[in-house]
Write a protein that holds these residues in place. Sequence first.
Motif, PDB file in Angstrom:
ATOM      1  N   MET A 396       0.822  -1.194   0.000  1.00 25.66           N
ATOM      2  CA  MET A 396       0.000   0.000   0.000  1.00 25.66           C
ATOM      3  C   MET A 396       0.871   1.265   0.000  1.00 25.66           C
ATOM      4  O   MET A 396       1.834   1.367   0.751  1.00 25.66           O
ATOM      5  CB  MET A 396      -0.914   0.021   1.219  1.00 25.66           C
ATOM      6  CG  MET A 396      -1.790  -1.214   1.375  1.00 25.66           C
ATOM      7  SD  MET A 396      -2.906  -1.475  -0.017  1.00 25.66           S
ATOM      8  CE  MET A 396      -2.320  -3.040  -0.650  1.00 25.66           C
ATOM      9  N   GLY A 397       0.518   2.198  -0.857  1.00 26.38           N
ATOM     10  CA  GLY A 397       1.280   3.438  -0.960  1.00 26.38           C
ATOM     11  C   GLY A 397       2.471   3.350  -1.887  1.00 26.38           C
ATOM     12  O   GLY A 397       3.219   4.319  -2.019  1.00 26.38           O
ATOM     13  N   SER A 398       2.662   2.222  -2.545  1.00 23.89           N
ATOM     14  CA  SER A 398       3.858   2.049  -3.368  1.00 23.89           C
ATOM     15  C   SER A 398       3.706   2.767  -4.708  1.00 23.89           C
ATOM     16  O   SER A 398       2.606   3.077  -5.164  1.00 23.89           O
ATOM     17  CB  SER A 398       4.157   0.571  -3.592  1.00 23.89           C
ATOM     18  OG  SER A 398       3.136  -0.042  -4.341  1.00 23.89           O
ATOM     19  N   LEU A 399       4.851   3.019  -5.341  1.00 23.84           N
ATOM     20  CA  LEU A 399       4.854   3.668  -6.643  1.00 23.84           C
ATOM     21  C   LEU A 399       5.895   3.023  -7.542  1.00 23.84           C
ATOM     22  O   LEU A 399       6.840   2.382  -7.068  1.00 23.84           O
ATOM     23  CB  LEU A 399       5.106   5.170  -6.521  1.00 23.84           C
ATOM     24  CG  LEU A 399       6.427   5.652  -5.910  1.00 23.84           C
ATOM     25  CD1 LEU A 399       7.539   5.745  -6.937  1.00 23.84           C
ATOM     26  CD2 LEU A 399       6.240   7.015  -5.259  1.00 23.84           C
ATOM     27  N   ILE A 478      -2.301   9.359  -1.516  1.00 25.48           N
ATOM     28  CA  ILE A 478      -2.697   8.072  -0.935  1.00 25.48           C
ATOM     29  C   ILE A 478      -2.663   8.172   0.582  1.00 25.48           C
ATOM     30  O   ILE A 478      -1.684   8.661   1.158  1.00 25.48           O
ATOM     31  CB  ILE A 478      -1.751   6.945  -1.383  1.00 25.48           C
ATOM     32  CG1 ILE A 478      -1.786   6.765  -2.896  1.00 25.48           C
ATOM     33  CG2 ILE A 478      -2.105   5.623  -0.694  1.00 25.48           C
ATOM     34  CD1 ILE A 478      -0.770   5.763  -3.414  1.00 25.48           C
ATOM     35  N   ASP A 479      -3.702   7.696   1.233  1.00 27.95           N
ATOM     36  CA  ASP A 479      -3.698   7.527   2.692  1.00 27.95           C
ATOM     37  C   ASP A 479      -3.582   6.035   2.979  1.00 27.95           C
ATOM     38  O   ASP A 479      -4.512   5.272   2.742  1.00 27.95           O
ATOM     39  CB  ASP A 479      -4.971   8.087   3.306  1.00 27.95           C
ATOM     40  CG  ASP A 479      -4.944   8.085   4.842  1.00 27.95           C
ATOM     41  OD1 ASP A 479      -4.111   7.348   5.426  1.00 27.95           O
ATOM     42  OD2 ASP A 479      -5.747   8.806   5.457  1.00 27.95           O
ATOM     43  N   ARG A 492       0.737   9.935   1.577  1.00 23.31           N
ATOM     44  CA  ARG A 492       1.746  10.142   0.532  1.00 23.31           C
ATOM     45  C   ARG A 492       1.171  11.026  -0.576  1.00 23.31           C
ATOM     46  O   ARG A 492       0.126  10.724  -1.151  1.00 23.31           O
ATOM     47  CB  ARG A 492       2.208   8.809  -0.036  1.00 23.31           C
ATOM     48  CG  ARG A 492       3.010   8.890  -1.337  1.00 23.31           C
ATOM     49  CD  ARG A 492       3.798   7.623  -1.606  1.00 23.31           C
ATOM     50  NE  ARG A 492       4.998   7.555  -0.762  1.00 23.31           N
ATOM     51  CZ  ARG A 492       5.922   6.597  -0.850  1.00 23.31           C
ATOM     52  NH1 ARG A 492       5.769   5.617  -1.738  1.00 23.31           N
ATOM     53  NH2 ARG A 492       6.970   6.609  -0.057  1.00 23.31           N
ATOM     54  N   TYR A 493       1.899  12.120  -0.850  1.00 24.98           N
ATOM     55  CA  TYR A 493       1.564  13.026  -1.951  1.00 24.98           C
ATOM     56  C   TYR A 493       2.604  12.823  -3.054  1.00 24.98           C
ATOM     57  O   TYR A 493       3.802  12.914  -2.803  1.00 24.98           O
ATOM     58  CB  TYR A 493       1.615  14.484  -1.494  1.00 24.98           C
ATOM     59  CG  TYR A 493       0.724  14.820  -0.327  1.00 24.98           C
ATOM     60  CD1 TYR A 493      -0.516  15.415  -0.523  1.00 24.98           C
ATOM     61  CD2 TYR A 493       1.134  14.563   0.993  1.00 24.98           C
ATOM     62  CE1 TYR A 493      -1.339  15.743   0.555  1.00 24.98           C
ATOM     63  CE2 TYR A 493       0.323  14.888   2.066  1.00 24.98           C
ATOM     64  CZ  TYR A 493      -0.907  15.474   1.851  1.00 24.98           C
ATOM     65  OH  TYR A 493      -1.717  15.797   2.915  1.00 24.98           O
ATOM     66  N   VAL A 494       2.146  12.552  -4.266  1.00 24.15           N
ATOM     67  CA  VAL A 494       3.053  12.361  -5.395  1.00 24.15           C
ATOM     68  C   VAL A 494       2.718  13.413  -6.446  1.00 24.15           C
ATOM     69  O   VAL A 494       1.605  13.440  -6.983  1.00 24.15           O
ATOM     70  CB  VAL A 494       2.934  10.949  -5.988  1.00 24.15           C
ATOM     71  CG1 VAL A 494       3.893  10.792  -7.166  1.00 24.15           C
ATOM     72  CG2 VAL A 494       3.243   9.894  -4.921  1.00 24.15           C
ATOM     73  N   ASP A 507       3.816  12.342   4.795  1.00 30.25           N
ATOM     74  CA  ASP A 507       3.465  12.872   6.116  1.00 30.25           C
ATOM     75  C   ASP A 507       3.287  11.678   7.039  1.00 30.25           C
ATOM     76  O   ASP A 507       2.331  10.913   6.899  1.00 30.25           O
ATOM     77  CB  ASP A 507       2.182  13.693   5.996  1.00 30.25           C
ATOM     78  CG  ASP A 507       1.751  14.304   7.315  1.00 30.25           C
ATOM     79  OD1 ASP A 507       2.603  14.432   8.217  1.00 30.25           O
ATOM     80  OD2 ASP A 507       0.559  14.666   7.424  1.00 30.25           O
ATOM     81  N   LEU A 508       4.216  11.495   7.986  1.00 34.08           N
ATOM     82  CA  LEU A 508       4.321  10.259   8.763  1.00 34.08           C
ATOM     83  C   LEU A 508       4.217  10.520  10.251  1.00 34.08           C
ATOM     84  O   LEU A 508       4.734  11.526  10.759  1.00 34.08           O
ATOM     85  CB  LEU A 508       5.662   9.576   8.475  1.00 34.08           C
ATOM     86  CG  LEU A 508       5.936   9.234   7.006  1.00 34.08           C
ATOM     87  CD1 LEU A 508       7.408   8.916   6.796  1.00 34.08           C
ATOM     88  CD2 LEU A 508       5.064   8.082   6.562  1.00 34.08           C
ATOM     89  N   ALA A 509       3.583   9.601  10.954  1.00 33.92           N
ATOM     90  CA  ALA A 509       3.516   9.669  12.411  1.00 33.92           C
ATOM     91  C   ALA A 509       3.365   8.270  12.972  1.00 33.92           C
ATOM     92  O   ALA A 509       2.758   7.391  12.353  1.00 33.92           O
ATOM     93  CB  ALA A 509       2.355  10.557  12.873  1.00 33.92           C
TER      94      ALA A 509
END
Length: 651
Positions: A396-399, A478-479, A492-494, A507-509
């Motif tokens: 998930m979140g991969s590009l 992507i969330d 993740r903003y691409v 944006d990570l937490a």
Amino acid sequence: MPIPELPTTPYGVIKESWKPWLEALEAWQPSREVLRPHLYQPAGDRKIVREKLSAFPTTIEQYRKAAESALEAEIPSPDEGLRAVGTLIGRAVACANWWLLSLDERAARRAWEISLAIMEWPRWVADEHLPLTIDLNSAAAVRALSNVLDRMSDWLQPDQKAAIANSLRDRGVLPFVAIHDSHGEWWTYSLHNWRSVIDGAFGIAAIAIRDTLPTDMVKRALKHSVIGVLTILDQGDEDGGWYEGVSYWSYGIGEAVQFMDVLQRVTEGKVDLFTHPYIGRTGDFCLYETWPDRRVHNWGDCGDRVNAGALMARLAAATQRSDWQAYVRKFPAAPSIDSLFWEDPSLPASDLASLPRAKRFRGTEVAVIRSGWADDDVIVGLKAGKTTANHSHLDMGSLVINCGSHCLVADAGHWPYAHSLGFFDLDFPEGARWDFPGLATECHSTILMDGQGQQYGEGRDAVIVACADGDDYAYATIDATRAYPNAARFVRYVLLIRPATIVVVDDLASPSRCRFGWRAVVPEVPVRGNSTKEWSLTTSDGSSSLSMRCLLPGEENGLLAEVSQVAASYPATNTRANPVCQTLTFSNLVRARQATFAVAMRVSHGTPLAPAIEVQHIYRGLQIHALDGGKETWAIMWGEPGVRKVSTTPG
């Protein structure tokens, strides 16, 4: 994936939307006079196949060589193992095809001899699929025997035709109907490619021998097949996407379309499943997820190449979609007897350059953003979705990033099935599937948290919350927070700044102090630049390169960079597997509960060129400045899904 509630009636719950097709099937009266060949062509006309293929001498030569190979090969016996029956299936059809084209008596005799061996094989079900009595292998067997009967009817003697028809009845249609009536095997209520492949193949078998079966049995079998195919078409998403990926779409939807085409032809259009709404959308999935050299966005267990030209031709013909016809023209399929009449040559192909350059498939949750539709333009593929989707990876979140015939940031790729090692044992964390690095998060271009990846399970999903196309840029967001057991936030903003710059902002937490690992799977060995934050790679032929710069976290706050490689060797189901996964990872040196990663990348033709990008923290967000030939600025506001262009200053 979750198993639907077991139906309590032979046909399960009949959806209201299915009734027009089922009523048309019920009204259809199949003729007892069958003029063969007829499944894939105008009935009874052998010459038309030869005439149409005469324009393709290379294809005819391929058919000849396949038949000659089958003529020279020994026919294996059952004690050589079940794998041998798969070889027999291909050889039987190869010989039947060549007899249809050439009337070569040698090919006809060998087709019959091989068919006899298939019919005498004790079982058609693969070892790894036991205790099932019907599987994908047996679907291939009944398709092959149906083709032999259809294409060689003029050569086969009455007793030989009866032998094939009896085998298709006793080992095919009758057990198929009985298992469906009782829902005795799990595939009868599955929602993935098995359902359409099996129901489609056995439906074709029922059509192939409908002159030897009671009419009510033919219709009963076809009703199960139609319901099965409709069930699968209903699983497609609202934009035409397919949750198993492009290669399983090509297989599962392709086999459904094969049955739909035969059914439409034999019923003279009375039962036309091509009017299902998904058929009018699904060509977009293949069109957008295919790269210029026919490679595809190969997430999950998918392979990286798909030959979908024939399937796209049939879809384009059914819907009169000229953009799908453009795919057919760009990636023409080698003509085959099965799909020889699928393309509509009168349908013009549109210019792909007129299409949108950003596309999201809602439900499947994948997206593509691209600089354009030219062969050397930059394409970024993004993956979200459900961890529980069939054949899914923890990705998930991969590009991925592609340029021309080269993948510059990759997916782990297809790791061959290994049933004996628990490749499909899904339960997390005990399921052996997640011990394969290529299926786990570590071999995907996404985030690790203290070295830990995502978790399989219900609710462990990711969603594409935004995807948009501007004049000189495109973006997707992507969330993937819920995919991790230890994440408080991963958004993740691409941003693709045309023509060839990509900026990834994460944006990570985490609930506790964490070392976040920003990971890219790289097919070429990356080279360190002047600092820890600067890396580049160049394709082996020197034609394309990618420069990467980690802008956040900065070196002043402590930055780690690591290049690593995982090489595996294991006994796969059909071969010895030796996959390799190579990654570049940026990490914060000092653990933190929150972090912002910003990585700028630039694709170049030839020598690597550094991305001219700067980032700046603003109140509750981040600004991205592109400095090529002036200054353009985009803003990301935390908690908002999009990326806004806020200013342009000419150079």
